[in-house]
Scaffold this active site. Structure first.
Site, short mmCIF file in Angstrom:
data_model
loop_
_atom_site.label_atom_id
_atom_site.label_comp_id
_atom_site.label_asym_id
_atom_site.label_seq_id
_atom_site.Cartn_x
_atom_site.Cartn_y
_atom_site.Cartn_z
N ASP A 156 -2.79 -15.08 2.63
CA ASP A 156 -2.58 -14.60 1.27
C ASP A 156 -1.28 -15.13 0.66
OD1 ASP A 156 -4.90 -13.21 1.64
OD2 ASP A 156 -3.93 -11.28 2.02
N GLY A 157 -0.31 -15.46 1.50
CA GLY A 157 0.96 -15.96 1.00
C GLY A 157 0.84 -17.28 0.26
N ASN A 169 1.38 -9.74 -7.09
CA ASN A 169 1.21 -8.50 -6.34
C ASN A 169 2.00 -7.34 -6.93
OD1 ASN A 169 -0.72 -9.02 -4.44
ND2 ASN A 169 0.70 -9.35 -2.74
N ASP A 179 13.07 6.44 -1.94
CA ASP A 179 13.47 5.11 -1.47
C ASP A 179 13.28 4.04 -2.53
OD1 ASP A 179 14.32 6.03 0.92
OD2 ASP A 179 12.61 5.34 2.10
N THR A 212 -3.78 -3.36 -3.12
CA THR A 212 -4.17 -3.39 -1.71
C THR A 212 -3.09 -4.00 -0.82
OG1 THR A 212 -5.34 -5.48 -2.17
CG2 THR A 212 -6.65 -3.47 -2.17
N ALA A 213 -1.89 -4.16 -1.35
CA ALA A 213 -0.78 -4.72 -0.58
C ALA A 213 0.22 -3.60 -0.25
CB ALA A 213 -0.13 -5.86 -1.36
N TYR A 214 1.46 -3.73 -0.70
CA TYR A 214 2.50 -2.74 -0.40
C TYR A 214 2.12 -1.36 -0.94
CZ TYR A 214 7.38 -1.14 0.25
OH TYR A 214 8.52 -0.49 0.65
N ALA A 215 1.46 -1.34 -2.11
CA ALA A 215 1.15 -0.06 -2.76
C ALA A 215 0.23 0.79 -1.91
CB ALA A 215 0.54 -0.32 -4.13
#
Length: 474
Positions: free
Chosen positions: A204-205, A296, A326, A337-340
């Site tokens: 994905d990167g 993203n 934080d 669908t990533a960090y979230a």
């Protein structure tokens, strides 16, 4: 994306010779008509002017014909809406109510089935992005580049850093192709309007890197899964010749992945001059620039400070809340669908026009992630009474500090990333959910017929009676 308030189906421009084909199969009902079911019925007073009444059998035949036509129209399958203007393609409500027209009123939302890739001239240049320092990608990279140059007669661009990899320099097959490649350096060479088509080899990167390279119009991106997760890379490399040929011939569906336009406004200078201590810091040049397009998410966190972040959140100029925790994640549907999702957010299909706001470990039991319309502008700033500053990063890059008085403005960009689908927009996304995130994976509940101890039991049987029956059987 080229959007016009008068054009219900705009054609987003993707790259120098690609466009998303718009379906023309949707026709909005005419204003003042109660239903499209009566279209074409000769006796319908709401759609046709009769001009007078007929007598005798002619009137009876006309009524029977109208009824028959009406029943035929009712039996026809309902056509899917192919375009939505704001919440609805209908802009008139009741006899005298309607949406006030203005140039910035309409955000056009295409049905995913209508988003198809079309080339208005044959693509000639292709950018190949490979995952760096990965030996598994070396051989596929050489095969793809050789095929594109010798079979498709295309001009191939690669990053200069790729040619400097030791493993690639040691490849005998690649030595003959080295001089036939065009190169660029990230941050120094501008690729705008030079690339017709992008192929990513890796995870994905590589797609995130392609988005970062093109901060305006992005050429169509075809991503092959040669990395670890592969949520955004739907293509397998086994039969790459056939798949790339299909795309070059225009046989492909597109997912238009929206991006966020992020701008840092510094307190001491309206032109985004960096804030620091002393004149030297104020006069120092800023690199990279303070405007970013992210695929993203943009993340605001407390950095190395031991104190909670205290961040003020505004929506279209109105103060919404203050975040104590934080940090905060502002993500696209693609980034949901990533960090979230790791921070507890919902997963949103990339075709949904929205912005997701997700707190990171909030010091509150009631702070849930929220979804806001794609057209709003978010303003994020460090609270005046905050004990510390905050840090911001864009798709994991360009990390920098937000000081008191600085603000971050976030809204949806007009330049999406046109991601080419292996199947279609729906199948690709749900396949990725199942294969990469194991969404809703559990053992199936057994059918009653499969439970031997309940096969002959009645609805009034108790556990004691079943145990007694088992003892008798034994």
């Amino acid at each position: 994306m080229e959007v016009s308030a008068d054009d219900p189906l705009p054609r987003p421009r993707v790259g120098s010779c690609g466009a998303a084909a718009a379906s023309a199969s949707y026709a909005a009902p005419r204003a003042g008509h109660a239903s499209d079911l009566c279209a074409g019925a000769a006796g319908c007073s709401g759609c046709h002017s009769s001009g007078g009444s007929d007598a005798g059998s002619d009137a009876g035949d006309g009524t029977a014909s109208a009824v028959a036509q009406l029943l035929q129209n009712r039996l026809r399958p309902v056509r899917r809406t192919r375009s939505l203007n704001a919440p609805s393609p209908i802009q008139q409500f009741g006899p005298c109510g309607r949406i006030m027209k203005n140039s910035a009123m309409v955000m056009t939302i295409q049905d995913p089935a209508s988003q198809r890739l079309t080339w208005y001239k044959p693509p000639l240049t292709v950018l190949v992005i490979k995952k760096v320092r990965d030996a598994a990608v070396l051989q596929p990279f050489v095969q793809l580049v050789t095929w594109l140059i010798e079979e498709k007669r295309m001009v191939v661009f690669v990053e200069q850093a790729v040619l400097e990899e030791a493993s690639l320099q040691a490849s005998a097959d690649f030595c003959t192709l080295r001089d036939r490649l065009m190169t660029f350096r990230d941050g120094k060479d501008d690729l705008t309007d030079k690339i017709d088509f992008i192929i990513c080899l890796g995870g994905d990167g590589t797609l995130l890197y392609a988005s970062q390279l093109f901060q305006q119009s992005v050429p169509p991106v075809m991503a092959f899964h040669l990395g670890s997760l592969g949520f955004l890379t739907p293509f397998e490399f086994d039969n790459f010749q056939e798949q790339v040929t299909n795309v070059l011939e225009g046989h492909a569906a597109l997912t238009l992945r929206s991006r966020l336009r992020c701008m840092i406004m510094r307190k001491n200078d309206g032109n985004n001059v960096s804030v620091g201590v002393g004149k030297a810091a104020l006069n120092s040049p800023i690199k990279p620039p303070s405007t970013f397009l992210v695929l993203n998410e943009v993340v605001i966190d407390r950095g190395p400070s031991p104190y909670l972040s205290n961040i003020d959140l505004f929506l279209d100029g109105k103060h919404i809340t203050s975040v104590q925790g934080d940090g905060l994640i502002v993500s696209t549907p693609t980034g949901s669908t990533a960090y979230a999702v790791a921070a507890g957010a919902s997963m949103i299909h990339p075709n949904v026009p929205a912005i997701m706001v997700t707190p990171i470990c909030p010091h509150s039991l009631s702070f849930r992630p929220i979804v806001v319309p794609a057209g709003v502008e978010l303003k994020i700033s460090v609270s005046p009474d905050s004990r510390n500053t905050s840090w911001v990063s864009f798709d994991g890059r360009n990390r920098q500090e937000l000081f008191h008085g600085d603000s971050l403005r976030v809204t949806t960009s007009v330049y999406p990333v046109p991601s080419i689908c292996a199947q279609d927009q729906i199948s690709d996304w749900f396949d990725s959910l199942a294969e990469c995130l194991h969404w809703n994976v559990r053992k199936r509940q057994k059918h009653l017929d499969e439970l031997s101890d309940l096969t002959h039991s009645g609805s009034n049987d108790t556990l004691d009676s079943l145990d007694h029956a088992d003892q008798l059987d034994s």
